[in-house]
Design an enzyme around this catalytic site. Structure first.
Site, PDB file in Angstrom:
ATOM      1  CG  HIS A   7      -2.219  -0.789   0.911  1.00 38.79           C
ATOM      2  ND1 HIS A   7      -3.457  -0.450   1.401  1.00 38.79           N
ATOM      3  CD2 HIS A   7      -2.419  -1.909   0.161  1.00 38.79           C
ATOM      4  CE1 HIS A   7      -4.362  -1.320   0.981  1.00 38.79           C
ATOM      5  NE2 HIS A   7      -3.756  -2.223   0.238  1.00 38.79           N
ATOM      6  CB  VAL A  58       0.305   6.204  -2.857  1.00 41.53           C
ATOM      7  CG1 VAL A  58      -0.060   7.669  -2.991  1.00 41.53           C
ATOM      8  CG2 VAL A  58      -0.941   5.340  -2.704  1.00 41.53           C
ATOM      9  CG  ASP A 107       6.892   7.639  -0.916  1.00 38.67           C
ATOM     10  OD1 ASP A 107       6.090   6.823  -0.382  1.00 38.67           O
ATOM     11  OD2 ASP A 107       6.508   8.671  -1.494  1.00 38.67           O
ATOM     12  CB  SER A 117       4.207   8.685   1.516  1.00 37.52           C
ATOM     13  OG  SER A 117       3.782   7.672   0.624  1.00 37.52           O
TER      14      SER A 117
HETATM   15  C1  LIG Z   1      -0.930  11.583  -6.014  1.00 37.31           C
HETATM   16  O1  LIG Z   1      -1.255  10.294  -6.495  1.00 37.31           O
HETATM   17  C2  LIG Z   1      -1.925  10.312  -7.745  1.00 37.31           C
HETATM   18  C3  LIG Z   1      -2.359   8.894  -8.054  1.00 37.31           C
HETATM   19  O2  LIG Z   1      -1.283   8.004  -7.946  1.00 37.31           O
HETATM   20  C4  LIG Z   1      -1.018  10.910  -8.808  1.00 37.31           C
HETATM   21  O3  LIG Z   1      -1.684  10.936 -10.050  1.00 37.31           O
HETATM   22  C5  LIG Z   1      -0.625  12.314  -8.400  1.00 37.31           C
HETATM   23  O4  LIG Z   1       0.311  12.829  -9.323  1.00 37.31           O
HETATM   24  C6  LIG Z   1      -0.015  12.303  -7.001  1.00 37.31           C
HETATM   25  N1  LIG Z   1       0.190  13.679  -6.567  1.00 37.31           N
HETATM   26  C7  LIG Z   1       1.368  14.094  -6.110  1.00 37.31           C
HETATM   27  C8  LIG Z   1       1.423  15.533  -5.675  1.00 37.31           C
HETATM   28  O5  LIG Z   1       2.351  13.394  -6.038  1.00 37.31           O
END
Ligand SMILES: *[C@@H]1O[C@H](CO)[C@@H](O)[C@H](O)[C@H]1NC(C)=O
Length: 204
Positions: free
Chosen positions: A67, A71, A75, A77
């Protein structure tokens, strides 16, 4: 489920992490060779302790890594305690577990090698050790990840597979991070299920 099926699942998981890692070719296995030579032994010991207390934690630590990686990459996060953090996103809230185990590992690692090892690497090693200590295969964990300073809760909400997704959406979400149908089956079903059942000594 036959035992051989769960081992088939394990090998798919292995391929899955290799894929994730291959995308980050700057990572190397001996990143902490001089700065934290005992890192592997420390993580292994802590994961072993955690599984001794609760066997299901092995599956939980693998899911924590999966998980996190979905995302913005692997990292750490998912560990950030901010109110708009990924840990409070729908697919994670009240279901992702193992934060306390990661905290324990981090504390041990910090006392041996202060300020050197990233949480993202700790989570990656812990996931590998969890699979291995549950009777699965092992693999070399590439290291050198940097920890995220910000979380991406909306990314977690939209990018992670949810129990409310239909199969088509789940397959699409895996495809979005370069994973195929076998990865869907092994991560969503076989492995977690096998580990969960094993932890309660059910017949597999
Ligand atoms: C957050 O996650 C989404 C989906 O993975 C991605 O499209 C988006 O660029 C991400 N935003 C940042 C600020 O990293």
């Amino acid at each position: 489920m036959k035992k051989s099926d769960s081992f088939y699942g394990y090998s798919l998981i292995l391929a899955f992490f290799m894929l994730f890692l291959a995308a980050r070719s700057q990572l190397i296995t001996d990143f902490y060779k001089t700065s934290c030579p005992n890192i592997m032994a420390i993580v292994r010991r802590e994961v072993q302790n955690a599984i001794k207390i609760e066997m299901r934690m092995a599956a939980s630590l693998l899911r924590l890594h999966f998980h996190d990686c979905f995302v913005n990459g692997c990292d750490a996060s998912i560990l950030l305690d901010v109110s708009d953090g990924e840990k409070f996103a729908g697919p994670n809230l009240n279901s992702v577990r193992g934060f306390d185990v990661v905290d324990n590992i981090k504390t041990s690692v910090e006392s041996a090698c202060p300020g050197v090892v990233s949480c993202a690497d700790i989570v990656a090693i812990a996931a590998r050790d969890s699979v291995l200590l549950s009777g699965g295969p092992t693999w070399k964990v590439l290291l050198g990840r940097r920890d995220a300073l910000v979380a991406n809760q909306s990314g977690a909400n939209t990018g992670l597979p949810s129990p409310f997704d239909n199969l088509g959406n789940i397959i699409l979400k895996f495809a979005n991070v370069g994973l195929n149908l076998k990865d869907v089956v092994s991560l969503s079903d076989s492995l977690i299920d096998a580990l969960y059942r094993r932890s309660y000594n059910w017949t597999i």
